[in-house]
Design a protein around this motif. Structure first.
Motif, PDB file in Angstrom:
ATOM      1  N   THR A  46      52.500 105.660 -28.084  1.00 21.76           N
ATOM      2  CA  THR A  46      52.186 104.738 -29.170  1.00 21.76           C
ATOM      3  C   THR A  46      52.907 103.302 -29.060  1.00 21.76           C
ATOM      4  N   PHE A  47      53.838 103.306 -28.173  1.00 25.63           N
ATOM      5  CA  PHE A  47      54.909 102.137 -27.896  1.00 25.63           C
ATOM      6  C   PHE A  47      55.228 101.435 -29.328  1.00 25.63           C
ATOM      7  N   THR A  48      55.560 102.366 -30.223  1.00 29.87           N
ATOM      8  CA  THR A  48      56.111 102.099 -31.592  1.00 29.87           C
ATOM      9  C   THR A  48      56.903 103.217 -32.105  1.00 29.87           C
ATOM     10  N   GLU A  49      58.028 102.952 -32.780  1.00 28.37           N
ATOM     11  CA  GLU A  49      58.722 103.909 -33.437  1.00 28.37           C
ATOM     12  C   GLU A  49      57.878 104.475 -34.600  1.00 28.37           C
ATOM     13  N   GLU A  50      56.922 104.169 -34.972  1.00 28.43           N
ATOM     14  CA  GLU A  50      56.128 104.781 -36.183  1.00 28.43           C
ATOM     15  C   GLU A  50      55.446 105.973 -35.553  1.00 28.43           C
ATOM     16  N   VAL A  51      55.415 106.901 -36.255  1.00 31.84           N
ATOM     17  CA  VAL A  51      54.665 108.350 -36.161  1.00 31.84           C
ATOM     18  C   VAL A  51      53.229 108.151 -36.471  1.00 31.84           C
ATOM     19  N   LYS A  52      52.349 107.988 -35.602  1.00 32.32           N
ATOM     20  CA  LYS A  52      50.790 107.624 -36.014  1.00 32.32           C
ATOM     21  C   LYS A  52      50.138 109.016 -36.216  1.00 32.32           C
ATOM     22  N   PRO A  53      48.954 108.772 -36.983  1.00 31.09           N
ATOM     23  CA  PRO A  53      47.922 109.990 -37.405  1.00 31.09           C
ATOM     24  C   PRO A  53      47.868 110.921 -36.288  1.00 31.09           C
ATOM     25  N   PHE A  54      47.892 112.200 -36.417  1.00 33.41           N
ATOM     26  CA  PHE A  54      47.366 113.238 -35.448  1.00 33.41           C
ATOM     27  C   PHE A  54      45.903 113.167 -35.071  1.00 33.41           C
ATOM     28  N   GLN A  55      45.958 113.528 -33.790  1.00 32.02           N
ATOM     29  CA  GLN A  55      44.342 113.674 -33.490  1.00 32.02           C
ATOM     30  C   GLN A  55      44.001 115.109 -33.749  1.00 32.02           C
ATOM     31  N   THR A  56      42.806 115.595 -33.817  1.00 31.05           N
ATOM     32  CA  THR A  56      42.324 116.859 -34.583  1.00 31.05           C
ATOM     33  C   THR A  56      42.050 117.776 -33.428  1.00 31.05           C
ATOM     34  N   HIS A  97      68.168  96.657 -32.925  1.00 26.90           N
ATOM     35  CA  HIS A  97      69.328  97.837 -33.524  1.00 26.90           C
ATOM     36  C   HIS A  97      69.303  98.968 -32.754  1.00 26.90           C
ATOM     37  N   LEU A  98      68.148  99.464 -32.124  1.00 24.68           N
ATOM     38  CA  LEU A  98      68.400 100.375 -31.416  1.00 24.68           C
ATOM     39  C   LEU A  98      69.131 100.360 -29.845  1.00 24.68           C
ATOM     40  N   LYS A  99      68.940  99.344 -29.456  1.00 23.55           N
ATOM     41  CA  LYS A  99      69.710  98.661 -28.173  1.00 23.55           C
ATOM     42  C   LYS A  99      71.121  98.884 -28.595  1.00 23.55           C
ATOM     43  N   LYS A 100      71.564  98.649 -29.608  1.00 23.76           N
ATOM     44  CA  LYS A 100      73.047  98.502 -30.178  1.00 23.76           C
ATOM     45  C   LYS A 100      73.537  99.978 -30.274  1.00 23.76           C
ATOM     46  N   SER A 101      72.595 101.030 -30.690  1.00 16.21           N
ATOM     47  CA  SER A 101      73.143 102.229 -31.181  1.00 16.21           C
ATOM     48  C   SER A 101      73.353 103.009 -29.863  1.00 16.21           C
ATOM     49  N   LYS A 102      72.377 102.718 -28.939  1.00 20.25           N
ATOM     50  CA  LYS A 102      72.557 103.404 -27.596  1.00 20.25           C
ATOM     51  C   LYS A 102      72.589 104.969 -27.784  1.00 20.25           C
ATOM     52  N   THR A 103      71.729 105.324 -28.963  1.00 18.99           N
ATOM     53  CA  THR A 103      71.659 106.818 -29.141  1.00 18.99           C
ATOM     54  C   THR A 103      70.234 107.221 -29.106  1.00 18.99           C
ATOM     55  N   ILE A 104      69.786 108.238 -28.488  1.00 16.51           N
ATOM     56  CA  ILE A 104      68.418 109.035 -28.385  1.00 16.51           C
ATOM     57  C   ILE A 104      68.571 110.219 -29.530  1.00 16.51           C
ATOM     58  N   LYS A 146      61.678 111.937 -39.286  1.00 12.84           N
ATOM     59  CA  LYS A 146      61.957 110.665 -38.541  1.00 12.84           C
ATOM     60  C   LYS A 146      62.276 109.508 -39.576  1.00 12.84           C
ATOM     61  N   ARG A 147      61.961 109.519 -40.751  1.00 13.12           N
ATOM     62  CA  ARG A 147      62.560 108.586 -41.694  1.00 13.12           C
ATOM     63  C   ARG A 147      64.162 108.960 -41.835  1.00 13.12           C
ATOM     64  N   GLU A 148      64.517 110.062 -41.977  1.00 13.55           N
ATOM     65  CA  GLU A 148      65.755 110.756 -42.165  1.00 13.55           C
ATOM     66  C   GLU A 148      66.745 109.909 -40.899  1.00 13.55           C
ATOM     67  N   ILE A 149      66.093 110.074 -39.645  1.00 12.58           N
ATOM     68  CA  ILE A 149      66.701 109.529 -38.455  1.00 12.58           C
ATOM     69  C   ILE A 149      66.914 107.920 -38.470  1.00 12.58           C
ATOM     70  N   GLU A 150      65.826 107.494 -39.030  1.00  7.88           N
ATOM     71  CA  GLU A 150      65.955 105.933 -39.018  1.00  7.88           C
ATOM     72  C   GLU A 150      66.972 105.128 -39.627  1.00  7.88           C
ATOM     73  N   ALA A 151      67.063 106.064 -41.043  1.00  5.88           N
ATOM     74  CA  ALA A 151      68.435 105.767 -41.714  1.00  5.88           C
ATOM     75  C   ALA A 151      69.679 105.843 -41.238  1.00  5.88           C
ATOM     76  N   ILE A 152      69.922 106.710 -40.346  1.00  2.44           N
ATOM     77  CA  ILE A 152      70.911 107.057 -39.454  1.00  2.44           C
ATOM     78  C   ILE A 152      71.178 105.785 -38.605  1.00  2.44           C
TER      79      ILE A 152
END
Length: 259
Positions: free
Chosen positions: A166-176, A208-215, A246-252
């Motif tokens: 997806t090249f985005t941090e957003e979770v996209k709709p699932f394919q069926t 901000h993800l570059k700064k956190s350096k955590t996956i 994903k929302r919980e992790i993004e808050a962290i």
């Protein structure tokens, strides 16, 4: 070539330029041929772990893997995760070692990523289910379904239900497509989520993800097919579970760089 592409090249160069991989894979195939499947599989799992660890050390990242109550043993399940970019694949291959279950057998379902990065089928002894190559004349869905069900007899299959990077941090709709196979044949789902991989890009929105350096790689929970009376409910439950985690992790992630 953008910054993210440079990191992808670096990541996938590691198995080809580190001598441990050709030596390890050679022994793995010898064990496979001689019937020592457990040792063959264990070598492959360790190589995946070494691959991810090497890349993170080189790039100055750390991994927060949360197994939760996930039981890695058994088979006949789909392990699903969101798919940001190709840098997530080493985590999937390393999952048995991350969970300290060195003998877990996993397969992988993918399309073009398998064709691009030959190291994946090499490390999994070609226990790969390739996504259907769509054709207006001969869409071979029957063979695809057969391959999926055959592999599930001996191992679980990891797949990305969004169907693409997806090249985005957003979770996209699932394919069926594959998910319908799962529901029809009563395949349970183990739901994971990964976050922070777009920190390897040079996009300002992910600075901000570059700064956190955590996956972050977390287990969200399991979905039992028998608990849902309709496919739509089964699909929605998996999608909601992944998005909520994903929302919980993004808050962290945000709090980690604003403190």
């Amino acid at each position: 070539m953008g910054q993210l592409q440079l990191f992808v090249v670096l990541c996938y160069a590691i198995p080809f330029f580190v001598i441990l991989f050709p030596i390890g894979l050679s022994f793995s195939y010898i064990f496979k041929i001689t019937g020592l499947d457990q040792w063959s599989n264990r070598i492959n799992n360790y190589l995946g772990y070494f691959w991810y660890r090497s890349f993170f050390v080189i790039t100055g990242r750390k991994l927060q893997f949360v197994q939760g109550n996930w039981d890695p043993n058994g088979n006949n399940r789909f392990l699903i995760c969101n798919h940001t970019n190709a840098l997530e694949v080493p985590l999937i291959v390393a999952l048995p070692y991350l969970a300290n279950s060195k003998d877990v057998k996993l397969s992988y379902l993918g399309g073009d990523i398998i064709q691009r990065y030959k190291i994946i089928p090499l490390m999994m002894h070609k226990t790969i289910v390739e996504a259907v190559i769509y054709s207006e004349k001969k869409p071979n869905f029957r063979n695809f379904k057969t391959d999926v069900l055959r592999v599930l007899k001996t191992r679980s299959i990891f797949l990305y239900p969004e169907g693409e990077r997806t090249f985005t941090e957003e979770v996209k709709p699932f394919q069926t497509g594959v998910m319908k196979i799962a529901y029809k044949f009563n395949v349970d789902l183990d739901v994971f989520v990964v976050s922070g991989m777009m920190g390897y890009s040079n996009l300002k929105e992910y600075s901000h993800l570059k700064k956190s350096k955590t996956i972050y790689f977390h287990f969200c929970g399991s979905i039992k097919a028998k608990d849902y009376s309709t496919f739509e409910a089964y699909l929605a439950a998996a999608e909601t579970m992944m998005k909520n985690k994903k929302r919980e992790i993004e808050a962290i992630e945000m709090s980690a760089v604003t403190v």
